[in-house]
Design a protein around this motif. Structure first.
Motif, short mmCIF file in Angstrom:
data_model
loop_
_atom_site.label_atom_id
_atom_site.label_comp_id
_atom_site.label_asym_id
_atom_site.label_seq_id
_atom_site.Cartn_x
_atom_site.Cartn_y
_atom_site.Cartn_z
N ASP A 153 46.86 35.81 51.40
CA ASP A 153 45.70 36.66 51.68
C ASP A 153 44.91 36.97 50.41
N LYS A 154 45.13 36.16 49.36
CA LYS A 154 44.35 36.18 48.11
C LYS A 154 44.52 37.46 47.29
N LYS A 155 45.71 38.02 47.35
CA LYS A 155 46.02 39.17 46.50
C LYS A 155 46.82 38.67 45.31
N TYR A 157 49.29 39.62 42.18
CA TYR A 157 50.27 40.59 41.68
C TYR A 157 50.87 40.05 40.39
N LYS A 173 36.27 37.54 42.82
CA LYS A 173 36.11 38.44 43.97
C LYS A 173 35.18 37.82 45.01
N TYR A 177 39.34 37.10 46.46
CA TYR A 177 40.55 37.48 45.72
C TYR A 177 40.46 38.93 45.27
N SER A 178 41.62 39.58 45.23
CA SER A 178 41.67 40.96 44.72
C SER A 178 42.91 41.11 43.84
N TYR A 179 42.73 41.88 42.79
CA TYR A 179 43.81 42.12 41.85
C TYR A 179 44.55 43.38 42.24
N GLN A 180 45.87 43.27 42.44
CA GLN A 180 46.68 44.39 42.90
C GLN A 180 47.51 45.02 41.78
N TYR A 183 53.45 44.47 40.90
CA TYR A 183 53.98 44.53 42.26
C TYR A 183 55.12 45.53 42.36
N ASN A 188 52.92 48.62 47.31
CA ASN A 188 51.95 47.56 47.59
C ASN A 188 52.14 47.07 49.00
#
Length: 188
Positions: A153-155, A157, A173, A177-180, A183, A188
């Motif tokens: 899901d393009k996260k 970690y 982005k 994509y997103s930066y989490q 982890y 999360n």
């Protein structure tokens, strides 16, 4: 194995600065020397499924970067060695030994950072196969390795040792994509 052997050979010849690239397994030796100073090598981690035909490739080709010296970086993922059927089903090269079919670990890629390339190669496939939760537990139990995970899901970690070192590429982005961050299976 090849990176480790090349490094040993270069060191035996008195060379202390190099980047070794063996089929995507990257190893840095010493420091990058420019402007009369030693600098850590810049390392960029490839964005899954982005290639030279992707619009705005130069800005989107990496998920993030970090700087380091005398390390090896190896990624395992589904996005380079795969085929798509006419029904748009995708089959990649990391197989589940129990079924013989491509493994679905919920990940697009895992990048391992450590000091021995042969170990990095083995860890990258093993950690990818375990998925995010179990893979991160394995990484956390081995202080000699760090990791960067990209989920389906393009996260994105990272392991704890990459905190404050990993620089997220904000341009991706636009691809979803997103930066989490670090982890933590609880938060999360």
């Amino acid at each position: 194995y090849a990176c480790d052997k090349i490094k040993a050979y270069l060191l035996s010849k008195g060379l202390t600065r190099a980047i070794i690239d063996v089929g995507g397994n990257i190893m840095t030796m010493g420091y990058n020397h420019y402007d009369g100073k030693d600098h850590e090598w810049p390392i960029k981690v490839q964005t899954p499924y982005v290639n030279v035909y992707t619009p705005d490739y130069q800005n989107l080709k990496y998920i993030g970067s970090f700087y380091d010296s005398s390390i090896t970086v190896v990624s395992s993922g589904v996005y380079e060695r795969y085929i798509k059927t006419v029904d748009d089903l995708e089959y990649h090269h990391i197989l589940d030994p129990r079924t013989g079919y491509p493994l679905d670990s919920g990940l697009l890629s895992v990048t391992i950072i450590t000091d021995i390339s042969m170990n990095a190669d083995a860890y990258s496939t093993a950690v990818f196969s375990l998925g995010l939760d179990k893979g991160m537990k394995l990484v956390n139990n081995h202080p000699e390795i760090e990791a960067i995970f990209v989920t389906k899901d393009k996260k994105i970690y990272i392991s704890q040792g990459m905190e404050g070192r990993f620089i997220f590429n904000e341009a991706i982005k636009t691809l979803g994509y997103s930066y989490q961050g670090v982890y933590n299976e609880v938060s999360n």
